[in-house]
Design a protein around this motif. Structure first.
Motif, PDB file in Angstrom:
ATOM      1  N   GLN A   1     -20.712 -29.080  -2.119  1.00  0.00           N
ATOM      2  CA  GLN A   1     -22.114 -29.240  -1.712  1.00  0.00           C
ATOM      3  C   GLN A   1     -22.504 -28.190  -0.675  1.00  0.00           C
ATOM      4  N   ALA A   2     -21.603 -27.940   0.276  1.00  0.00           N
ATOM      5  CA  ALA A   2     -21.886 -26.927   1.303  1.00  0.00           C
ATOM      6  C   ALA A   2     -22.013 -25.545   0.665  1.00  0.00           C
ATOM      7  N   LYS A   3     -21.164 -25.277  -0.306  1.00  0.00           N
ATOM      8  CA  LYS A   3     -21.219 -23.986  -0.998  1.00  0.00           C
ATOM      9  C   LYS A   3     -22.540 -23.836  -1.748  1.00  0.00           C
ATOM     10  N   GLU A   4     -22.974 -24.886  -2.414  1.00  0.00           N
ATOM     11  CA  GLU A   4     -24.242 -24.842  -3.135  1.00  0.00           C
ATOM     12  C   GLU A   4     -25.420 -24.683  -2.179  1.00  0.00           C
ATOM     13  N   THR A   5     -25.344 -25.369  -1.034  1.00  0.00           N
ATOM     14  CA  THR A   5     -26.422 -25.284  -0.055  1.00  0.00           C
ATOM     15  C   THR A   5     -26.478 -23.890   0.579  1.00  0.00           C
ATOM     16  N   ALA A   6     -25.306 -23.283   0.795  1.00  0.00           N
ATOM     17  CA  ALA A   6     -25.246 -21.978   1.468  1.00  0.00           C
ATOM     18  C   ALA A   6     -25.551 -20.820   0.529  1.00  0.00           C
ATOM     19  N   ALA A   7     -25.457 -21.010  -0.763  1.00  0.00           N
ATOM     20  CA  ALA A   7     -25.643 -19.922  -1.727  1.00  0.00           C
ATOM     21  C   ALA A   7     -26.970 -19.188  -1.542  1.00  0.00           C
ATOM     22  N   PRO A   8     -28.107 -19.861  -1.406  1.00  0.00           N
ATOM     23  CA  PRO A   8     -29.350 -19.104  -1.217  1.00  0.00           C
ATOM     24  C   PRO A   8     -29.353 -18.290   0.088  1.00  0.00           C
ATOM     25  N   TYR A   9     -28.745 -18.869   1.130  1.00  0.00           N
ATOM     26  CA  TYR A   9     -28.700 -18.144   2.407  1.00  0.00           C
ATOM     27  C   TYR A   9     -27.806 -16.909   2.313  1.00  0.00           C
ATOM     28  N   ILE A  10     -26.730 -17.042   1.583  1.00  0.00           N
ATOM     29  CA  ILE A  10     -25.829 -15.889   1.389  1.00  0.00           C
ATOM     30  C   ILE A  10     -26.565 -14.807   0.601  1.00  0.00           C
ATOM     31  N   GLU A  11     -27.298 -15.204  -0.427  1.00  0.00           N
ATOM     32  CA  GLU A  11     -28.065 -14.225  -1.206  1.00  0.00           C
ATOM     33  C   GLU A  11     -29.124 -13.548  -0.343  1.00  0.00           C
ATOM     34  N   LYS A  12     -29.801 -14.341   0.513  1.00  0.00           N
ATOM     35  CA  LYS A  12     -30.800 -13.755   1.416  1.00  0.00           C
ATOM     36  C   LYS A  12     -30.157 -12.774   2.382  1.00  0.00           C
ATOM     37  N   ALA A  13     -28.987 -13.124   2.900  1.00  0.00           N
ATOM     38  CA  ALA A  13     -28.291 -12.231   3.830  1.00  0.00           C
ATOM     39  C   ALA A  13     -27.889 -10.931   3.133  1.00  0.00           C
ATOM     40  N   GLU A  14     -27.408 -11.042   1.892  1.00  0.00           N
ATOM     41  CA  GLU A  14     -27.040  -9.838   1.135  1.00  0.00           C
ATOM     42  C   GLU A  14     -28.260  -8.961   0.880  1.00  0.00           C
ATOM     43  N   THR A  15     -29.359  -9.602   0.492  1.00  0.00           N
ATOM     44  CA  THR A  15     -30.596  -8.854   0.237  1.00  0.00           C
ATOM     45  C   THR A  15     -31.083  -8.169   1.510  1.00  0.00           C
ATOM     46  N   PHE A  16     -31.047  -8.904   2.624  1.00  0.00           N
ATOM     47  CA  PHE A  16     -31.461  -8.334   3.912  1.00  0.00           C
ATOM     48  C   PHE A  16     -30.592  -7.140   4.293  1.00  0.00           C
ATOM     49  N   ALA A  17     -29.279  -7.286   4.109  1.00  0.00           N
ATOM     50  CA  ALA A  17     -28.366  -6.189   4.439  1.00  0.00           C
ATOM     51  C   ALA A  17     -28.647  -4.964   3.570  1.00  0.00           C
ATOM     52  N   GLU A  18     -28.865  -5.180   2.281  1.00  0.00           N
ATOM     53  CA  GLU A  18     -29.153  -4.057   1.387  1.00  0.00           C
ATOM     54  C   GLU A  18     -30.466  -3.372   1.752  1.00  0.00           C
ATOM     55  N   GLU A  19     -31.501  -4.166   2.058  1.00  0.00           N
ATOM     56  CA  GLU A  19     -32.786  -3.585   2.441  1.00  0.00           C
ATOM     57  C   GLU A  19     -32.682  -2.817   3.749  1.00  0.00           C
ATOM     58  N   THR A  20     -31.976  -3.399   4.695  1.00  0.00           N
ATOM     59  CA  THR A  20     -31.806  -2.724   5.989  1.00  0.00           C
ATOM     60  C   THR A  20     -31.057  -1.408   5.819  1.00  0.00           C
ATOM     61  N   PHE A  21     -30.015  -1.405   5.010  1.00  0.00           N
ATOM     62  CA  PHE A  21     -29.259  -0.182   4.755  1.00  0.00           C
ATOM     63  C   PHE A  21     -30.144   0.867   4.094  1.00  0.00           C
ATOM     64  N   ALA A  22     -30.947   0.442   3.131  1.00  0.00           N
ATOM     65  CA  ALA A  22     -31.846   1.375   2.434  1.00  0.00           C
ATOM     66  C   ALA A  22     -32.868   1.968   3.399  1.00  0.00           C
ATOM     67  N   LYS A  23     -33.421   1.113   4.286  1.00  0.00           N
ATOM     68  CA  LYS A  23     -34.391   1.606   5.272  1.00  0.00           C
ATOM     69  C   LYS A  23     -33.744   2.591   6.239  1.00  0.00           C
ATOM     70  N   ALA A  24     -32.543   2.268   6.688  1.00  0.00           N
ATOM     71  CA  ALA A  24     -31.848   3.165   7.619  1.00  0.00           C
ATOM     72  C   ALA A  24     -31.540   4.494   6.953  1.00  0.00           C
ATOM     73  N   LYS A  25     -31.135   4.438   5.700  1.00  0.00           N
ATOM     74  CA  LYS A  25     -30.838   5.666   4.957  1.00  0.00           C
ATOM     75  C   LYS A  25     -32.098   6.505   4.800  1.00  0.00           C
ATOM     76  N   GLU A  26     -33.196   5.832   4.448  1.00  0.00           N
ATOM     77  CA  GLU A  26     -34.469   6.517   4.260  1.00  0.00           C
ATOM     78  C   GLU A  26     -34.960   7.136   5.569  1.00  0.00           C
TER      79      GLU A  26
END
Length: 134
Positions: free
Chosen positions: A31-56
């Motif tokens: 249950q904890a894994k299922e609950t955390a999955a969207p937050y993990i995806e958001k964190a991954e997306t945030f990290a990727e966007e931040t990296f792209a912005k820094a690169k740009e």
């Protein structure tokens, strides 16, 4: 026999309790894994966007740094060539002056300095002997 059945019930119920706890823990973990999955995806997306912005954002700075490095290299190359030519001219000039001095045939003056403040027995004998001849 009462004692053996007591221990069987005690350990049997402990075993059942442990199995129940393990099942509950597994269920809770899922249950904890299922609950955390969207937050993990958001964190991954945030990290990727931040990296792209820094690169740009860093690309123009990086390009400027490369440009300035090339300019600095060109300037240094010019000064190295000029310094090399100047040193070569100085070496040639010293060679010419040295060869002129050697080839002039002018006598070289050597100055001998003798400390006459201390009198020696030999000089005293020479002076006394010269005085007798006069």
């Amino acid at each position: 026999m009462g004692l053996s059945s007591f221990f069987k019930n005690l350990f049997g119920s402990a075993k059942d309790s442990a199995q129940d706890l393990a099942v509950q823990a597994e269920t809770t973990f899922d249950q904890a894994k299922e609950t955390a999955a969207p937050y993990i995806e958001k964190a991954e997306t945030f990290a990727e966007e931040t990296f792209a912005k820094a690169k740009e954002a860093s690309e123009p700075v990086f390009e400027s740094a490369v440009e300035y490095a090339h300019k600095a290299k060109d300037l240094v190359s010019e000064y190295v060539e000029k310094a090399s030519e100047s040193i070569s001219d100085v070496v040639d000039s010293v060679k010419e002056k040295t060869s002129e001095t050697v080839s002039d045939g002018k006598p070289t003056i050597v100055e001998n300095v003798i400390d006459v403040s201390e009198s020696t027995k030999e000089t005293d004998d020479i002076i006394e002997g010269g005085a007798d001849k006069e």
